[in-house]
Write a protein that holds these residues in place. Structure first.
Motif, PDB file in Angstrom:
ATOM      1  N   GLY A 153      -9.467   5.951  -2.763  1.00  0.00           N
ATOM      2  CA  GLY A 153      -8.938   4.892  -2.144  1.00  0.00           C
ATOM      3  C   GLY A 153      -9.783   4.841  -1.239  1.00  0.00           C
ATOM      4  N   ARG A 154     -10.908   5.546  -0.538  1.00  0.00           N
ATOM      5  CA  ARG A 154     -11.605   4.859   0.793  1.00  0.00           C
ATOM      6  C   ARG A 154     -12.697   4.240  -0.232  1.00  0.00           C
ATOM      7  NH1 ARG A 154     -12.886   6.654   5.739  1.00  0.00           N
ATOM      8  NH2 ARG A 154     -11.284   6.416   5.757  1.00  0.00           N
ATOM      9  N   THR A 188     -12.783   2.543  -3.676  1.00  0.00           N
ATOM     10  CA  THR A 188     -12.679   1.350  -3.792  1.00  0.00           C
ATOM     11  C   THR A 188     -12.375   0.517  -3.215  1.00  0.00           C
ATOM     12  OG1 THR A 188     -11.661   3.112  -5.458  1.00  0.00           O
ATOM     13  CG2 THR A 188     -10.386   0.332  -5.116  1.00  0.00           C
ATOM     14  N   SER A 189     -11.402   0.347  -1.625  1.00  0.00           N
ATOM     15  CA  SER A 189     -11.018  -0.176  -0.192  1.00  0.00           C
ATOM     16  C   SER A 189     -11.913  -0.910   0.654  1.00  0.00           C
ATOM     17  CB  SER A 189     -10.125   0.036   0.679  1.00  0.00           C
ATOM     18  OG  SER A 189     -10.441   1.694   1.057  1.00  0.00           O
ATOM     19  N   ALA A 226       0.890  -1.375  -0.247  1.00  0.00           N
ATOM     20  CA  ALA A 226       0.106   0.184  -0.115  1.00  0.00           C
ATOM     21  C   ALA A 226       1.183   1.064  -0.112  1.00  0.00           C
ATOM     22  CB  ALA A 226      -1.041   0.409   1.071  1.00  0.00           C
ATOM     23  N   SER A 261      -6.274   5.060   3.839  1.00  0.00           N
ATOM     24  CA  SER A 261      -6.189   5.574   2.837  1.00  0.00           C
ATOM     25  C   SER A 261      -6.198   6.949   2.625  1.00  0.00           C
ATOM     26  CB  SER A 261      -7.995   4.767   2.509  1.00  0.00           C
ATOM     27  OG  SER A 261      -8.829   4.692   2.807  1.00  0.00           O
ATOM     28  N   VAL A 297     -13.722  -3.208  -2.141  1.00  0.00           N
ATOM     29  CA  VAL A 297     -12.982  -4.479  -1.748  1.00  0.00           C
ATOM     30  C   VAL A 297     -13.000  -4.970  -0.415  1.00  0.00           C
ATOM     31  CG1 VAL A 297     -10.595  -5.531  -1.200  1.00  0.00           C
ATOM     32  CG2 VAL A 297     -11.473  -4.083  -3.287  1.00  0.00           C
ATOM     33  N   LEU A 298     -13.913  -4.695   0.909  1.00  0.00           N
ATOM     34  CA  LEU A 298     -13.564  -5.554   1.425  1.00  0.00           C
ATOM     35  C   LEU A 298     -15.673  -5.925   1.283  1.00  0.00           C
ATOM     36  CD1 LEU A 298     -13.578  -5.519   4.951  1.00  0.00           C
ATOM     37  CD2 LEU A 298     -15.681  -3.686   5.410  1.00  0.00           C
ATOM     38  N   ILE A 310      -5.473  -0.679   5.974  1.00  0.00           N
ATOM     39  CA  ILE A 310      -6.208  -0.199   4.460  1.00  0.00           C
ATOM     40  C   ILE A 310      -6.854   1.046   4.271  1.00  0.00           C
ATOM     41  CG2 ILE A 310      -5.686  -0.056   1.900  1.00  0.00           C
ATOM     42  CD1 ILE A 310      -4.225  -2.476   2.310  1.00  0.00           C
ATOM     43  N   ILE A 311      -8.382   0.726   4.680  1.00  0.00           N
ATOM     44  CA  ILE A 311      -8.988   1.094   5.052  1.00  0.00           C
ATOM     45  C   ILE A 311      -8.859   2.231   5.528  1.00  0.00           C
ATOM     46  CG2 ILE A 311     -11.460   1.291   5.064  1.00  0.00           C
ATOM     47  CD1 ILE A 311     -12.109  -1.532   4.402  1.00  0.00           C
ATOM     48  N   ASN A 350      -6.360  -5.949   4.456  1.00  0.00           N
ATOM     49  CA  ASN A 350      -7.704  -5.006   4.000  1.00  0.00           C
ATOM     50  C   ASN A 350      -7.788  -3.163   5.543  1.00  0.00           C
ATOM     51  OD1 ASN A 350      -8.935  -3.010   1.959  1.00  0.00           O
ATOM     52  ND2 ASN A 350     -10.223  -4.315   2.334  1.00  0.00           N
TER      53      ASN A 350
END
Lengths: 156, 240
Positions: free
Chosen positions: B123-124, B126-127, A29, B172, B130-131, B168-169, B165
């Protein structure tokens, strides 16, 4: 070494695996930090300008006092600034979102023209992290009515 | 923890805790949402649309809390081999997926009037999407593992891997320039005026109670299912 009970072995093994996995994920990341950004800041665009005509996004603040409507009535000119000193002039033709105004955040999609002006095809408003109630008290009636009109237009 | 690993003791506890969580959660949500809808003043910039805050934020929190529960249960199952923990992970998957989907939907509806767009690939957003896909994959994987008689350790490992993830969320909006604003509530301080913050926290508590109630109810259902299957098998053995 064999003193560890099986469940403690599993705990240690899983702990190591998790740390390695998290580190790998975070490294990936982190490596993405430039590619995964949604837009250029004005400083980044000045320092490292994209090719003329390349589709990019520019994000920052609409500088106070820079917003001008051109004589045709639908084209606007304004300047986007960031934390640094860089300023990027932007031109846009069309309808802007309700939250778009001077001093607030904006993300513009478009491309750089040869003269350094950013030609936007889409304007998105960027809200900041602050949530503040509107104080209707203490306002004159006309001002309050204007405020209410401004934020409810297009919602009915 | 070993005490609760006993299904009998868990069932005795869940029998009264499930309706308690669901009923109190529904009551608290009704109160907080009514408050948010009728009592809270409009935001100075967003106006009336700020009210979606009281749905969007609890949904986002429960999407992430859902996967945290799933990953924690998976960890307990892998290390201590408690079968109840595996049930807990499976029970948290569906409500987690629903809350993540609701978060994406309410966010999209909110984005249209405020940002001027239904969706962007920042980023927010999309992540978070993904969740949602991770939840769907987990549900499919856990279901397949049960049907095919494969070890439940495989979905548990997937649950742990997916936890990557979560940070990352969370980060992000800090690491990458994104259209979504940075966090409003950070360690010990809040950029949300108390007028909005108090009903927001209450509605978050209410939805969390509903989530807990649903997870407990699903765990009871999964336990009953396992017991019924075991009894059927025993009957079949006796008949043979």
């Amino acid at each position: 070494m064999s003193a560890l009970k099986p469940k403690h072995q599993r705990l240690v093994l899983l702990g190591f695996a998790l740390v390695a996995l998290l580190a790998a994920g975070l490294l990936a990341a982190w490596a993405l930090r430039n590619q995964a950004s949604y837009f250029y800041l004005p400083d980044q665009m000045k320092a490292n300008p994209p090719a003329v005509g390349q589709a990019v996004r520019l994000g920052g603040m609409v500088e106070k006092g820079s917003l001008k409507t051109l004589p045709d009535g639908v084209t606007i000119d304004f300047t986007v600034t960031g934390r640094g000193n860089a300023q990027i002039p932007v031109r846009f033709t069309g309808i802007v979102p309700d939250l778009f105004e001077e001093g607030s955040g904006v993300v513009a999609e478009g491309h750089l023209a040869p003269d350094g002006v950013f030609i936007a095809s889409t304007i998105l408003a960027k809200h900041d992290e602050n949530y503040v109630p509107r104080e209707m008290q203490g306002m004159t009636d006309t001002k309050a009515a204007k405020m209410a009109e401004k934020t409810t237009v297009g919602l009915q | 923890m070993h005490g609760f690993a006993n299904p009998k003791r868990f069932l005795a506890l869940a029998r009264w805790l499930t309706p308690l969580c669901l009923a109190s959660g529904l009551l608290i949500c009704a109160g907080a949402l009514g408050w948010g809808l009728f009592e809270v003043p409009p935001d100075q910039l967003m106006g009336q649309t700020v009210r979606i805050l009281f749905l969007h934020v609890p949904f986002a929190w429960l999407g992430m809390a859902g996967w945290s529960t799933l990953a924690l249960c998976s960890m307990i199952f892998l290390v201590w081999r408690h079968p109840l923990a595996a049930l807990g992970a499976r029970a948290a998957a569906a409500p987690g997926a629903v809350f993540t989907a609701l978060c994406l939907i309410t966010g999209s509806i909110w984005g249209r009037p405020t940002w001027g767009t239904w969706w962007v690939w920042d980023g927010r957003l999309t992540s978070m999407l993904v969740l949602f896909f991770l939840f769907c994959a987990y549900i499919a994987l856990a279901g397949a593992a049960e049907r095919e008689g494969v070890s439940p350790r495989i979905p548990a490992i997937f649950g742990l891997v997916g936890a990557v993830n979560l940070p990352i969320i969370n980060r992000s909006v800090v690491w990458w320039n994104s259209l979504h604003q940075p966090p409003s509530i950070t360690m010990g301080k809040s950029a949300i005026d108390p007028v909005f913050l108090v009903p927001l926290l209450i509605s978050t508590l209410g939805f969390t109670l509903i989530f807990a109630g649903v997870v407990l109810a699903r765990m009871r259902a999964l336990l009953a299912h396992t017991q019924a299957e075991a009894r059927l098998r025993r009957k079949a053995m006796e008949a043979a």
